[in-house]
Motif scaffolding. Sequence first.
Motif, PDB file in Angstrom:
ATOM      1  N   LYS A 172       7.861 -10.824 -10.645  1.00 27.89           N
ATOM      2  CA  LYS A 172       6.403 -10.289 -10.758  1.00 27.89           C
ATOM      3  C   LYS A 172       5.297 -11.392 -11.555  1.00 27.89           C
ATOM      4  CE  LYS A 172       7.245  -7.448 -15.057  1.00 27.89           C
ATOM      5  NZ  LYS A 172       7.265  -6.123 -15.483  1.00 27.89           N
ATOM      6  N   ASP A 173       5.983 -12.148 -12.249  1.00 34.28           N
ATOM      7  CA  ASP A 173       5.317 -13.172 -12.793  1.00 34.28           C
ATOM      8  C   ASP A 173       4.390 -14.145 -11.667  1.00 34.28           C
ATOM      9  OD1 ASP A 173       5.752 -12.011 -15.348  1.00 34.28           O
ATOM     10  OD2 ASP A 173       7.485 -13.532 -15.708  1.00 34.28           O
ATOM     11  N   HIS A 174       4.924 -14.049 -10.620  1.00 39.66           N
ATOM     12  CA  HIS A 174       4.672 -15.079  -9.725  1.00 39.66           C
ATOM     13  C   HIS A 174       3.442 -14.182  -8.866  1.00 39.66           C
ATOM     14  CE1 HIS A 174       8.202 -16.834 -10.853  1.00 39.66           C
ATOM     15  NE2 HIS A 174       7.679 -17.760 -10.953  1.00 39.66           N
ATOM     16  N   ALA A 175       3.091 -13.327  -8.923  1.00 42.18           N
ATOM     17  CA  ALA A 175       2.280 -12.422  -7.901  1.00 42.18           C
ATOM     18  C   ALA A 175       0.871 -13.177  -7.873  1.00 42.18           C
ATOM     19  CB  ALA A 175       1.774 -10.902  -8.733  1.00 42.18           C
ATOM     20  N   LYS A 176       0.605 -13.921  -8.767  1.00 40.32           N
ATOM     21  CA  LYS A 176      -0.517 -14.880  -8.392  1.00 40.32           C
ATOM     22  C   LYS A 176      -0.534 -15.649  -7.324  1.00 40.32           C
ATOM     23  CE  LYS A 176       0.740 -18.365 -11.679  1.00 40.32           C
ATOM     24  NZ  LYS A 176       0.258 -18.989 -13.042  1.00 40.32           N
ATOM     25  N   THR A 200       8.371  -6.098  -5.209  1.00 38.23           N
ATOM     26  CA  THR A 200       7.516  -6.907  -5.969  1.00 38.23           C
ATOM     27  C   THR A 200       6.716  -7.700  -5.093  1.00 38.23           C
ATOM     28  OG1 THR A 200       9.123  -7.081  -7.902  1.00 38.23           O
ATOM     29  CG2 THR A 200       7.712  -8.966  -7.472  1.00 38.23           C
ATOM     30  N   VAL A 201       7.275  -8.142  -3.961  1.00 35.56           N
ATOM     31  CA  VAL A 201       6.435  -8.961  -3.011  1.00 35.56           C
ATOM     32  C   VAL A 201       5.300  -7.957  -2.390  1.00 35.56           C
ATOM     33  CG1 VAL A 201       6.470  -9.998  -0.669  1.00 35.56           C
ATOM     34  CG2 VAL A 201       8.459 -10.298  -1.978  1.00 35.56           C
ATOM     35  N   ARG A 202       5.774  -6.869  -2.079  1.00 35.99           N
ATOM     36  CA  ARG A 202       4.565  -5.906  -1.733  1.00 35.99           C
ATOM     37  C   ARG A 202       3.429  -5.779  -2.902  1.00 35.99           C
ATOM     38  NH1 ARG A 202       0.625  -4.206  -0.582  1.00 35.99           N
ATOM     39  NH2 ARG A 202       0.026  -2.321   0.568  1.00 35.99           N
ATOM     40  N   ASP A 203       3.835  -5.444  -3.971  1.00 33.56           N
ATOM     41  CA  ASP A 203       2.823  -5.308  -5.018  1.00 33.56           C
ATOM     42  C   ASP A 203       1.838  -6.475  -5.242  1.00 33.56           C
ATOM     43  OD1 ASP A 203       3.870  -2.740  -5.399  1.00 33.56           O
ATOM     44  OD2 ASP A 203       5.127  -3.125  -7.256  1.00 33.56           O
ATOM     45  N   SER A 204       2.526  -7.633  -5.103  1.00 31.40           N
ATOM     46  CA  SER A 204       1.707  -8.968  -5.328  1.00 31.40           C
ATOM     47  C   SER A 204       0.578  -8.960  -4.204  1.00 31.40           C
ATOM     48  CB  SER A 204       2.734 -10.077  -5.039  1.00 31.40           C
ATOM     49  OG  SER A 204       3.094 -10.310  -3.690  1.00 31.40           O
ATOM     50  N   THR A 252       9.238   0.217   1.174  1.00 35.78           N
ATOM     51  CA  THR A 252       8.385  -0.651   0.054  1.00 35.78           C
ATOM     52  C   THR A 252       6.907  -1.047   0.529  1.00 35.78           C
ATOM     53  OG1 THR A 252       9.337  -2.701   1.167  1.00 35.78           O
ATOM     54  CG2 THR A 252      10.478  -1.811  -0.862  1.00 35.78           C
ATOM     55  N   GLY A 253       6.477  -0.035   1.600  1.00 32.07           N
ATOM     56  CA  GLY A 253       4.977  -0.409   2.006  1.00 32.07           C
ATOM     57  C   GLY A 253       4.669  -1.312   3.063  1.00 32.07           C
ATOM     58  N   PHE A 254       5.638  -1.504   4.012  1.00 30.48           N
ATOM     59  CA  PHE A 254       5.258  -2.415   5.025  1.00 30.48           C
ATOM     60  C   PHE A 254       5.387  -1.600   6.321  1.00 30.48           C
ATOM     61  CE2 PHE A 254       6.684  -5.395   1.727  1.00 30.48           C
ATOM     62  CZ  PHE A 254       5.558  -6.550   2.004  1.00 30.48           C
ATOM     63  N   GLU A 255       4.804  -2.065   7.325  1.00 31.06           N
ATOM     64  CA  GLU A 255       4.970  -1.575   8.856  1.00 31.06           C
ATOM     65  C   GLU A 255       5.718  -3.081   9.542  1.00 31.06           C
ATOM     66  OE1 GLU A 255       2.166  -1.084  12.075  1.00 31.06           O
ATOM     67  OE2 GLU A 255       2.594   0.923  11.280  1.00 31.06           O
ATOM     68  N   VAL A 256       7.008  -2.807   9.924  1.00 35.37           N
ATOM     69  CA  VAL A 256       7.649  -3.690  10.757  1.00 35.37           C
ATOM     70  C   VAL A 256       7.045  -4.020  12.133  1.00 35.37           C
ATOM     71  CG1 VAL A 256       9.774  -4.238  11.724  1.00 35.37           C
ATOM     72  CG2 VAL A 256       9.684  -3.034   9.872  1.00 35.37           C
ATOM     73  N   GLN A 257       6.636  -5.366  12.295  1.00 38.00           N
ATOM     74  CA  GLN A 257       6.003  -5.700  13.403  1.00 38.00           C
ATOM     75  C   GLN A 257       7.014  -6.292  14.433  1.00 38.00           C
ATOM     76  OE1 GLN A 257       2.371  -5.521  13.546  1.00 38.00           O
ATOM     77  NE2 GLN A 257       3.119  -4.526  11.843  1.00 38.00           N
ATOM     78  N   ALA A 272       6.610  -8.529   9.156  1.00 34.28           N
ATOM     79  CA  ALA A 272       5.860  -7.272   8.778  1.00 34.28           C
ATOM     80  C   ALA A 272       4.522  -7.541   8.041  1.00 34.28           C
ATOM     81  CB  ALA A 272       6.748  -6.354   7.609  1.00 34.28           C
ATOM     82  N   LEU A 273       4.002  -6.302   8.099  1.00 36.32           N
ATOM     83  CA  LEU A 273       2.404  -6.405   7.499  1.00 36.32           C
ATOM     84  C   LEU A 273       2.468  -5.094   6.523  1.00 36.32           C
ATOM     85  CD1 LEU A 273       0.265  -7.016  10.422  1.00 36.32           C
ATOM     86  CD2 LEU A 273       0.492  -8.443   8.753  1.00 36.32           C
ATOM     87  N   PRO A 274       1.773  -5.536   5.367  1.00 34.30           N
ATOM     88  CA  PRO A 274       1.535  -4.410   4.273  1.00 34.30           C
ATOM     89  C   PRO A 274       0.826  -3.131   4.843  1.00 34.30           C
ATOM     90  CG  PRO A 274       0.021  -6.258   3.837  1.00 34.30           C
ATOM     91  CD  PRO A 274       1.067  -6.612   5.043  1.00 34.30           C
ATOM     92  N   THR A 275       1.012  -2.015   4.364  1.00 38.13           N
ATOM     93  CA  THR A 275       0.300  -0.836   4.808  1.00 38.13           C
ATOM     94  C   THR A 275      -0.234   0.005   3.632  1.00 38.13           C
ATOM     95  OG1 THR A 275       2.429   0.496   5.062  1.00 38.13           O
ATOM     96  CG2 THR A 275       1.463  -0.579   6.925  1.00 38.13           C
TER      97      THR A 275
END
Length: 410
Positions: A172-176, A200-204, A252-257, A272-275
Amino acid sequence: MSQSSLVQNAGLEAVTRRVEHTCPNCGHHELLVFYEVRNVPVHSCLMLSSQQDALDFPCGDVVLGFCTSCGFITNVEFDAKKSAYASNYEDQQSFSPTFNKFATDLATRLVKNYDLYDKDLVEIGCSKGDFLLLLCELGKNRGVGIDPSVVPGRVQSEAADRVQFVQEYYSKDHAKYVGEFICCRHTLEHVHQTYEFVKTVRDSIGDRLTTGVFFEIPDTIRVLKDMAFEDIYYEHCSYFTPGSLARLFRSTGFEVQDVYLDYGDQYLLIEALPTATPSTKIHANEESFEQLVQYVKYFASNIAQKLEQWKQFFQTVQAENKRVVVWGSGSKCVAFLTTLGTINSVQYVVDINPHRHGKFIPGVGKEIMSPEFLKEYQPDQIIVMNPIYCDEIQKMLDGMGVKSELIPLN
């Protein structure tokens, strides 16, 4: 029919044992163990300078458990404390023309489909940086690569001044570091806490819902159907099928494309794209839970026979005094030889990666030789760890005047 009923009706419990273990993918508290290999090296691609260091390398156990809730497969004996990815971790594949063509075709398609021109990109688990640099070359992009084993400057590229490498584990330290596209190739299978990692990827990403995400990992259905035990090793603690991978991304908050196979159907790829709201979109390539149960049962019921066939093969070649070498010194080689317990049945291991030459294989102790070595050695048989490379290997052998029988794993 419920998933527990499907497991019971399929007779899977007859070839497995139940263990109390929390699934790192969905939190279910009971798994079915269906495959065990004890005392194998905890790393396959750390390059060691002496045979003794290689033989003394730390070992652990592989005990695969199948989650009857989400279909995820994990090593229930995995200990993350034994992971030590560093600059001497050598998994670069870009010395192979076959692999380079695949990587170039893939990068070209991603650049085109996601309009990756003059964009900011992130690669999690970038290894030595080949693919990220390629993406940045093709689209004049800027990039950040995150990997504890990266060696800045190893790969020469005109995009080098536009790419930053971070020699750390992703967290999560790399969210930037987000940008407009995130890719992660052959890293998730090394991650034990899979839900936490993808979340963590989705939250970033936050509310930047146009950020494309691309992951690539080994396909476990192929491993189960082909009983590819050489693709099961300690470093790989997490094993995904199209269905279990897609379910993780949705949770985890994605929609599979898209979710699909490539590279001789060995690799499983997901886009995938975040939703903003949970997705219920099921992709056509996701296997049913009933199909997955049957694949696991097939593997569990037949793997012992396949292992015995290979052991008999080595007994025969030893009795006939044949010279046998292995082509490919990576993880498949380590798993192949240590699982069978036939380290001494193979005299030499060769590899095209020059950064491996003269090094010794963890747990195996064999020195890694250049293919040029075969001109003098002239083996009778060469066991090829990955059949997709047979054509390029045969071309190299013909050029060197080496007449050996190629035996690809399948």
